[in-house]
Design a protein around this motif. Structure first.
Motif, PDB file in Angstrom:
ATOM      1  N   ASP A 389      15.842  25.844  58.895  1.00 48.91           N
ATOM      2  CA  ASP A 389      14.857  26.095  59.948  1.00 48.91           C
ATOM      3  C   ASP A 389      14.914  25.149  61.142  1.00 48.91           C
ATOM      4  OD1 ASP A 389      13.853  28.121  58.323  1.00 48.91           O
ATOM      5  OD2 ASP A 389      12.402  26.788  57.342  1.00 48.91           O
ATOM      6  N   PHE A 390      15.770  24.125  61.092  1.00 51.38           N
ATOM      7  CA  PHE A 390      15.765  23.118  62.154  1.00 51.38           C
ATOM      8  C   PHE A 390      17.113  22.973  62.862  1.00 51.38           C
ATOM      9  CE2 PHE A 390      11.999  22.098  59.826  1.00 51.38           C
ATOM     10  CZ  PHE A 390      11.148  21.412  60.681  1.00 51.38           C
ATOM     11  N   GLU A 392      18.493  24.318  65.393  1.00 49.54           N
ATOM     12  CA  GLU A 392      18.455  24.262  66.850  1.00 49.54           C
ATOM     13  C   GLU A 392      17.559  23.140  67.371  1.00 49.54           C
ATOM     14  OE1 GLU A 392      20.487  26.279  68.482  1.00 49.54           O
ATOM     15  OE2 GLU A 392      21.068  27.044  66.505  1.00 49.54           O
ATOM     16  N   LEU A 393      16.913  22.445  66.449  1.00 53.33           N
ATOM     17  CA  LEU A 393      15.910  21.465  66.858  1.00 53.33           C
ATOM     18  C   LEU A 393      16.323  20.020  66.624  1.00 53.33           C
ATOM     19  CD1 LEU A 393      12.793  23.334  65.399  1.00 53.33           C
ATOM     20  CD2 LEU A 393      13.564  23.333  67.779  1.00 53.33           C
ATOM     21  N   ILE A 412      14.664  18.771  73.241  1.00 54.41           N
ATOM     22  CA  ILE A 412      13.218  18.714  73.089  1.00 54.41           C
ATOM     23  C   ILE A 412      12.647  17.902  74.248  1.00 54.41           C
ATOM     24  CG2 ILE A 412      11.295  18.048  71.599  1.00 54.41           C
ATOM     25  CD1 ILE A 412      13.026  20.231  70.407  1.00 54.41           C
ATOM     26  N   ARG A 467       7.962  21.704  62.623  1.00 61.18           N
ATOM     27  CA  ARG A 467       8.721  22.764  63.312  1.00 61.18           C
ATOM     28  C   ARG A 467       7.867  23.422  64.397  1.00 61.18           C
ATOM     29  NH1 ARG A 467      10.068  28.294  62.871  1.00 61.18           N
ATOM     30  NH2 ARG A 467      12.274  28.690  63.364  1.00 61.18           N
ATOM     31  N   GLU A 468       6.604  23.687  64.088  1.00 62.67           N
ATOM     32  CA  GLU A 468       5.714  24.303  65.076  1.00 62.67           C
ATOM     33  C   GLU A 468       5.597  23.427  66.319  1.00 62.67           C
ATOM     34  OE1 GLU A 468       2.785  26.560  61.822  1.00 62.67           O
ATOM     35  OE2 GLU A 468       1.994  24.975  63.116  1.00 62.67           O
ATOM     36  N   LEU A 471       8.941  23.430  68.335  1.00 59.69           N
ATOM     37  CA  LEU A 471       9.186  24.715  69.034  1.00 59.69           C
ATOM     38  C   LEU A 471       8.374  24.781  70.323  1.00 59.69           C
ATOM     39  CD1 LEU A 471       9.297  27.264  66.084  1.00 59.69           C
ATOM     40  CD2 LEU A 471      11.185  26.612  67.580  1.00 59.69           C
ATOM     41  N   LYS A 472       7.207  24.153  70.344  1.00 57.99           N
ATOM     42  CA  LYS A 472       6.390  24.132  71.555  1.00 57.99           C
ATOM     43  C   LYS A 472       7.091  23.393  72.683  1.00 57.99           C
ATOM     44  CE  LYS A 472       1.955  24.052  69.071  1.00 57.99           C
ATOM     45  NZ  LYS A 472       0.751  23.226  68.781  1.00 57.99           N
ATOM     46  N   HIS A 474      10.580  22.922  72.784  1.00 58.54           N
ATOM     47  CA  HIS A 474      12.013  23.237  72.817  1.00 58.54           C
ATOM     48  C   HIS A 474      12.385  23.776  74.186  1.00 58.54           C
ATOM     49  CE1 HIS A 474      15.720  25.493  71.276  1.00 58.54           C
ATOM     50  NE2 HIS A 474      15.965  24.203  71.204  1.00 58.54           N
TER      51      HIS A 474
END
Length: 475
Positions: A389-390, A392-393, A412, A467-468, A471-472, A474
């Motif tokens: 889940d991460f 791309e982060l 980020i 993650r939330e 994503l805010k 990203h």
């Protein structure tokens, strides 16, 4: 020197204060306000004495004062350089206080990726109770009386027998109240003001604090897969007289990197060539999850008596008890013994005896086996979510053991320090990368998350919230 000498035009001398003190104070303020940056070269003695129309001895004394107070350091044949003593102290205090103020009632509802709270204890409490009862029945009141400042002799002998096959000289061993005290005792025993120390970049903040308190000059060498960058490491050695190198050989804090055998051997060779000592902080070497990592500490390879070895039992055997030991070359025996005596005189006799019995009865093997199984589950659970889940982060180097992951943000728009505050509002705590560097400009896009105080359910909850938030921001 990035700053112009014209900045010294603002210095006006008063009659009642020696000029060298006024010059040192003026330069100190420039450093604190970042008008002179960390590592900037200060004017030469001749240049500044001419510019300020003072005797060269006045400048010599001013620079000596700056060095004694930890605001400057000397490079042989090169001159004097500015040094910033403490970085980001405000945030460090805020970070620490954020965890300290948490009440016992709040702990179950938070996700502690820092590992600095006591939300759970995996140690078998019944075993500890039984062990302490045995010690008290066996030794009576003697269990509460310390016979030696440097450690309970039976514990020292048991450590030597069980972990070192009786290969150590027990006179060179000292029992300490955890690794942090071990670092402090070694620092007091072998470092003087303005001695030069090499550390990994990034590294354990507790060690940085100790070296700064000793007013040592800290040189950072980037750590990469397999250990520090040896080219940059040797470049520093060639230009500076280094007193010691502080390293965490297995699952380095914060990166989780372990040293390759090749790099260990080369660093030991360099220690002999350039006459420096290695402070080896053997952090979490019991928690190896993959066969690709073999346990061979610097100390095992030390043939020239260059390694000062520090080991803590706090996280592995008896959490919260704060026990460990150090082993040093004979040349430092007296200075480290004096340092230990001046630090706290003695370490808990009852807990030393309890630990000795716990090890000698082989109960430690059962607990280590259990911890490896449990932490390996958490390691795999965290890694699986990060990989799924991460992608791309964040990015990371697989530690293959230990208790944490060190993450680097990808595209980020906020710093890890800002991320800390956002997550804190949602009951999730991380350790921003700035905590592991000497400069506030480093570590902005990195942070550490651990699973020492988080079970698999909390790992899922905490990473989902992380993650939330990412994503805010990203890009």
């Amino acid at each position: 020197m990035s700053n112009s000498i014209e900045v010294y035009n603002k210095l006006t001398f008063k009659q009642d204060i020696p000029k060298y003190i006024q010059i040192a104070t003026f330069i100190k303020r420039l450093i604190e306000k970042r008008k002179i940056k960390d590592g900037d070269k200060l004017p030469t003695i001749r240049e500044l004495s001419s510019f300020l129309s003072v005797n060269s001895v006045t400048i010599v004394n001013a620079y000596k004062k700056l060095k004694s107070e930890g605001y400057a350091y000397q490079k042989v044949g090169s001159g004097s350089y500015a040094k910033i003593r403490e970085i980001s102290s405000v945030f460090r205090k805020e970070y620490s206080n954020s965890l300290k103020v948490l009440s016992i009632d709040e702990l179950p509802s938070i996700v502690d990726f820092t590992g600095e709270t006591n939300t759970e204890v995996l140690f078998p409490i019944d075993d500890l109770k039984t062990t302490i009862d045995k010690v008290l029945d066996r030794d009576g009141a003697n269990a509460l009386i310390s016979n030696s400042t440097y450690g309970y002799k039976n514990l020292i002998s048991t450590i030597n027998k069980v972990f070192w096959d009786n290969k150590l000289n027990e006179e060179d061993m000292i029992i300490v109240s955890g690794a942090q005290q071990g670092i402090d005792i070694v620092s007091k025993g072998i470092l003087n003001i303005n001695d030069n120390v090499i550390v990994e970049k990034p590294t354990y903040g507790g060690a940085l604090s100790v070296f700064k308190w000793r007013k040592a000059n800290i040189f950072e060498v980037p750590i990469e897969n397999g250990g520090v960058d040896l080219d940059k490491f040797e470049k520093i050695l060639r230009k500076n007289k280094i007193r010691c190198f502080y390293t965490m050989s297995y699952f380095q804090n914060p990166t989780g990197i372990s040293y390759s055998l090749k790099k260990k051997k080369r660093i030991l060779e360099l220690a002999e060539i350039y006459d420096f000592y290695i402070i080896e902080d053997d952090y979490l070497s019991e928690l190896i999850y993959e066969n690709s990592i073999e346990y061979i500490p610097f100390k095992w390879l030390d043939r020239k008596k260059r390694v000062i070895y520090i080991k803590s039992f706090s996280k592995i055997f008896l959490p919260g008890i704060r026990l460990g030991y150090l082993v040093a070359p004979e040349v430092f025996r007296e200075s480290l013994q004096n340092s230990k005596f001046n630090t706290d005189i003695t370490t808990s006799s009852l807990m030393q005896r309890a630990l000795e019995l716990y090890i000698s009865e082989n109960k430690w093997k059962q607990n280590i086996k259990y911890l490896n199984v449990e932490y390996n589950k958490r390691y795999k659970a965290m890694q699986e979510i990060l990989d799924k889940d991460f992608k791309e982060l964040v990015s990371y180097i697989d530690p293959k053991g230990g208790l944490s992951f060190y993450l680097t943000l990808k595209d980020i728009s906020i710093s890890s320090k800002e991320l800390f505050f956002k997550l804190k509002e949602r009951g999730v705590y991380i350790t921003p990368g700035i905590m592991f560097f000497t400069s506030e400009n480093d570590g902005k896009n990195t942070f550490r998350i651990g699973f020492y105080q988080t079970n698999e359910d909390k790992i899922k909850i905490g990473l989902n919230i992380l993650r939330e938030e990412l994503l805010k921001c990203h890009i």
